[in-house]
Write an enzyme that holds these catalytic residues in place. Structure first.
Site, PDB file in Angstrom:
ATOM      1  N   HIS A   1     -16.664 -20.097  26.458  1.00  0.00           N
ATOM      2  CA  HIS A   1     -17.665 -20.648  25.541  1.00  0.00           C
ATOM      3  C   HIS A   1     -19.027 -20.026  25.794  1.00  0.00           C
ATOM      4  CE1 HIS A   1     -15.513 -24.486  24.035  1.00  0.00           C
ATOM      5  NE2 HIS A   1     -15.397 -23.481  23.211  1.00  0.00           N
TER       6      HIS A   1
ATOM      7  N   GLU B   1      -3.838  -0.914  -6.306  1.00  0.00           N
ATOM      8  CA  GLU B   1      -3.347  -0.944  -4.926  1.00  0.00           C
ATOM      9  C   GLU B   1      -2.106  -0.078  -4.721  1.00  0.00           C
ATOM     10  OE1 GLU B   1      -4.042  -5.117  -3.017  1.00  0.00           O
ATOM     11  OE2 GLU B   1      -3.233  -5.449  -5.026  1.00  0.00           O
TER      12      GLU B   1
ATOM     13  N   ASP C   1      -4.012  -1.809   0.664  1.00  0.00           N
ATOM     14  CA  ASP C   1      -2.665  -1.545   0.169  1.00  0.00           C
ATOM     15  C   ASP C   1      -2.536  -0.141  -0.402  1.00  0.00           C
ATOM     16  OD1 ASP C   1      -0.884  -3.696   0.670  1.00  0.00           O
ATOM     17  OD2 ASP C   1      -2.141  -4.947  -0.606  1.00  0.00           O
TER      18      ASP C   1
ATOM     19  N   CYS D   1     -12.602  -3.319  -2.989  1.00  0.00           N
ATOM     20  CA  CYS D   1     -12.646  -4.552  -2.202  1.00  0.00           C
ATOM     21  C   CYS D   1     -11.801  -4.432  -0.932  1.00  0.00           C
ATOM     22  CB  CYS D   1     -12.205  -5.752  -3.027  1.00  0.00           C
ATOM     23  SG  CYS D   1     -10.528  -5.611  -3.636  1.00  0.00           S
TER      24      CYS D   1
HETATM   25  C1  PEP Z   1      -6.332  -4.548  -0.370  1.00  0.00           C
HETATM   26  O1  PEP Z   1      -5.114  -4.360  -0.388  1.00  0.00           O
HETATM   27  O2  PEP Z   1      -7.162  -3.650  -0.089  1.00  0.00           O
HETATM   28  C2  PEP Z   1      -6.884  -5.872  -0.676  1.00  0.00           C
HETATM   29  C3  PEP Z   1      -8.181  -6.086  -0.799  1.00  0.00           C
HETATM   30  O3  PEP Z   1      -5.998  -6.897  -0.742  1.00  0.00           O
HETATM   31  P1  PEP Z   1      -5.381  -7.624   0.536  1.00  0.00           P
HETATM   32  O4  PEP Z   1      -6.003  -7.016   1.760  1.00  0.00           O
HETATM   33  O5  PEP Z   1      -5.678  -9.066   0.372  1.00  0.00           O
HETATM   34  O6  PEP Z   1      -3.923  -7.304   0.402  1.00  0.00           O
HETATM   35 MG    MG Z   2      -3.811  -5.909  -1.223  1.00  0.00          MG
END
Ligand code: PEP
Ligand code: MG
Length: 843
Positions: free
Chosen positions: A468, A704, A728, A775
């Site tokens: 901690h 993806e 992905d 993302c």
């Molecule tokens: C990704 O595949 O980059 C993505 C943002 O989705 P996840 O990581 O949730 O599969």
């Molecule tokens: Mg993904």
């Protein structure tokens, strides 16, 4: 109606009082009261007639529920669970109804005796609330013939239990839950569970296999040493047992305040204990990096005061009053300490730790142990000191180093109460400016009370990165080293040192230029962080005037609020699957809508909100969506394919998402799209739902899989936007499983093959005037940001803490230079080359 129950000896042998068993879990009756037997026979017989309610999978322990409802746990040997069934032959199974004297388990006295720590066999009553008094036998006993334990039953037992349990209101047993917490029930989740359990009057036990502990006791829960995946149950007896079981079972299933899917940061450290730094000169003292950063300051040696208490008390009543007063005062102190911490995120962590301390202070088992000694005419100080030291030692002995670290918490709270009992003021951490503290051990409350404007850093000779103290240091932003060489304790007060928390090195004789260099670097880092944070609300516009939207990846409304505070211009990915996780049934439309609306309200109409529909399958299974066993789950039912396979579930989710359309700029995104048919099918369902509800949202897909990237120009006509899931996309482009122990580290989103996929996607989308976000993880990677900008990406959706730094980096870039850089790295042959080229952007 009160009565008696005689428990016959399950084995022949010599009776041993429980207190003498060399295992505190039994000796301190944490599992239950009873008796132990040093066996001379090897066939365990039923000590009462009843039903086998539990047979441990290691076959060394079982529980029989007697006809009167009393539960008798027989535990053969000590630490025999580690034999994993070797040497034990069960003769019955769970659910069997057995007669008094019937053989239950046969075991090898020879092999178990050689391998186990002890053969002492415990006969324990796990629902002690049914028992008024225990009369254990002594001396030699014969299996199935001698009485080992005579119980006087409480009024609420036997017939009463039969009556009340027939309406289910007395004893209740919850469903088995597979423990979701990455590190089991360690201090904080244990404190939450115990705190919730204390709200009920019933006697509540946390059961794992043949073991069961008081669920109102943090120490007992921690002592159970649970791990992720352990099957556990809540068992309660008392008037509110059903409600207790329901509430606590739900709490455990939901992770006891921890996000079960959070990055198991401490778990990583658990499996690979933090690496010690290696000193490169005699002036360097090495330890474990507990909190990163650089500090220059003067040594202040900190030693806790030794508190002496007399053993003899001044009368039971007087000592009890003193004890209760000290506990109350300690609770007030912790409360006061908590209120001095305002509500920012780092302080909420400190406040949580203080709350865990409050729970330890209310631990019924701990208080009971102290009261037992007070009743034996010991002073409250002595009794308390014995009780908490014993618990701390017990925690110290645990195998998990994460749990072992909790011993420090126990000693911390112990000393607080002891100081109050002894009437001494604890040494305070009132130090001069520019101090570097050195101590054998610092208590979490010392650390929580530190003034970061004076304490530049600290080192302890004990503890590690998961303590901690280390967590607190990180939340305060104070560089720290744990487990440093003991010579650090001999450094004179006032000596100038350089503490490198990142490396885990304390430099004791820095030269003038070294100090100057360290100070310059500290200044540079601090100035940059402060600048970035201060500018986090400004738009991310490159030097040549090109704006990049910087938005956040989040999981829920709480994170949405944090993101806004960190300067997020919206949410580029709400991973909705986190609402579906850790439950037995899917969330209802109402439950889902509540969360989506809360997220939307946190953002407001002026910010974009991209909600991704359920993305499960492959690496993300859900217990209530039984997907067929597939040879290649990553190439099977995943993402949108699961939703199209269960259109009703998709409809419910879409209806819930659409409810958020009034509060934010709503975008709906479908994951794992590979073909145009999938887009069209999903859009057709969405169109029906928007028509029916009269609400609207923009629609997009994740890119993806390579087919989507390659077909982006065609797919762009069907949607309003794309968001590239590079996690992905990398795995499918390189055909490397993102979770593979060997391949995952090679699956780099900066591989030129992936960069070319991104380039194709942007090109296809922009041809049709559609915007593209990223993302996946590389959007938060400083090396990748210039390349993504150069490839023409319009939006970066990043982890919440990365928002200020990503925005700041974009502002230092020029679009023109980024274009050139992107072109250059796309022509490279490997991710390693790309990273070498981009090293200067890593900070
Ligand atoms: C990704 O595949 O980059 C993505 C943002 O989705 P996840 O990581 O949730 O599969
Ligand atoms: Mg993904």
């Amino acid at each position: 109606m009160a009565g008696h129950l005689e428990i016959l000896a399950p084995l022949s042998g010599i009776m041993v009082p429980l207190e003498q068993v060399p295992d505190p879990v039994f000796a301190q009756k944490m599992v239950g009261d009873g008796i132990s037997i040093d066996p001379t026979s090897s066939e365990m017989l039923a000590p009462v007639s009843g039903k086998i309610v539990n047979l441990h999978r290691a076959c060394h322990a079982l529980t029989i529920e007697s006809e009167t409802g009393v539960e008798v746990l027989i535990h053969i040997g000590i630490d025999t669970v580690e034999l994993k069934g070797e040497g034990f032959t069960p003769l019955v199974k769970e659910g069997d109804v057995v007669k008094l004297g019937q053989p239950l388990i046969r075991f090898s006295l020879d092999s178990v005796g050689r391998k186990a720590r002890s053969l002492l066999t415990q006969i324990l009553i796990t629902n002690g609330d049914l028992v008024k008094s225990y009369a254990p036998a002594s001396g030699l006993v014969t299996a199935g013939k001698s009485v080992a334990l005579k119980l006087e039953l409480a009024v609420q037992s036997a017939a009463n239990k039969q009556e009340s349990s027939s309406d289910g209101s007395d004893i209740a047993l919850g469903n088995t839950i597979v423990l979701p917490n990455p590190n089991g029930l360690h201090a904080r989740p244990a404190a939450l569970l115990a705190g919730a359990a204390k709200k009920f009057d019933s006697d509540i036990r946390l059961v794992r296999g043949g073991e069961s502990v008081n669920a109102k006791s943090v120490v007992s829960i921690i002592g159970l040493c649970t791990q992720k995946g352990d099957p556990v149950q809540i068992k309660a007896s008392g008037k509110d047992s059903a409600a207790a079981v329901e509430a606590l079972t739900k709490l455990i299933a939901e992770g006891c305040g921890e996000n079960p899917n959070a990055e198991p940061e401490p778990a990583k450290k658990e499996t690979a204990a933090p690496v010690r730094a290696v000193a490169t000169s005699p002036d360097e003292l090495a330890g474990v990096s507990a909190s990163p950063g650089l500090a220059v300051g003067k040594i202040v040696q900190f030693r806790p005061q030794i508190i002496d208490v007399s053993e003899a008390g001044e009368g039971v009543d007087k000592e009890r009053v003193k004890f209760e007063f000290a506990l109350k005062e300690a609770r007030n102190q912790l409360e006061a300490l908590k209120t001095t911490l305002s509500a920012d995120a780092s302080k909420s962590h400190r406040s949580q730790i203080l709350s865990a301390h409050q729970e330890l202070l209310d631990d019924p088992e701990l208080i009971y142990q102290a009261l037992v000694l007070i009743n034996q005419n010991k002073s409250a100080g002595f009794a308390w000191s014995q009780a908490y030291s014993q618990y701390a030692e017990q925690l110290d002995r645990l195998k998990s180093h994460l749990l072992r670290e909790r011993a420090n918490d126990m000693r911390d709270i112990g000393r607080r109460v002891l100081a109050l009992l002894a009437g001494v003021k604890q040494a305070s951490l009132d130090v001069p400016p520019d101090s570097i503290l050195v101590a054998e051990e610092l208590s979490p409350s010392d650390t929580a009370a530190m003034d970061p404007s004076k304490v530049m850093g600290f080192c302890t000779t004990t503890g590690g990165a998961t303590s901690h103290v280390a967590i607190l240091a990180r939340s305060l932003g104070i560089p720290a080293i744990c487990g440093i060489e003991e010579t650090a304790l001999n450094l004179p007060d006032g000596q100038l040192v350089v503490l490198d928390g990142t490396r885990g090195i304390l430099h004791r004789n820095p030269s003038e230029p070294e100090v100057t260099q360290a100070r310059a670097k500290m200044k540079q880092i601090a100035a940059r962080r402060a600048e970035e944070k201060a500018a986090a609300f400004e738009p991310a516009i490159t030097k040549d005037g090109h704006q990049i939207e910087v938005v956040a990846n989040i999981r829920n409304a709480k994170e949405a609020r944090e993101a806004v505070k960190m300067g997020a211009e919206g949410v580029g990915l709400l991973r909705s699957e986190f609402l579906f996780d850790n439950r037995d049934t899917p969330p209802s439309q109402v439950e889902q809508a509540a969360e989506y609306v809360a997220v939307a309200q946190a953002l407001g109409k002026e910010r974009t909100l991209v909600i991704r529909t359920l993305d499960v399958g492959g690496d993300k299974p859900l217990p209530y969506i039984p997907l067929p066993k597939e040879d290649n789950p990553f190439l099977g039912l995943r993402g949108i394919r699961v939703s199209l396979d269960r259109p009703e579930m998709l409809r419910v989710q879409l209806r819930a998402i659409l409810e958020a359309s009034d509060a934010a700029d709503l975008h709906i995104m479908f994951p794992m799209v590979a073909t145009i048919e999938e887009i069209r099918a999903a859009k057709a369902i969405l169109a029906e739902e928007t028509r029916a509800s009269g609400k609207t949202a923009k629609v997009g897909i994740m890119i993806e899989v390579p087919s989507a990237a390659v077909m982006s120009e065609i797919f762009a006509k069907e949607v309003d936007f794309f968001s590239i899931g590079t996690n992905d996309l990398t795995q499918y482009t390189l055909a490397m499983d993102r979770g593979h122990p060997k391949l995952a580290k090679l699956a780099d989103g900066l591989d030129p093959a992936v960069l070319r996929m991104i380039a194709l996607t942007v090109e296809g989308a922009h041809k049709h005037g559609k915007w593209v976000g990223v993302c996946g993880g590389i959007a938060s990677d400083m090396m990748a940001v210039p390349v993504l900008v150069g490839l023409g990406v319009d939006e970066l959706s990043v982890s919440v803490p990365a928002i200020p730094s990503v925005k700041a980096l974009v502002k230092r870039l020029s679009l023109q230079e980024c274009h050139e850089l992107a072109k250059e790295v796309m022509d490279m042959t490997s991710a390693v080359d790309v990273r070498n080229r981009l090293a200067s952007f890593s900070e």
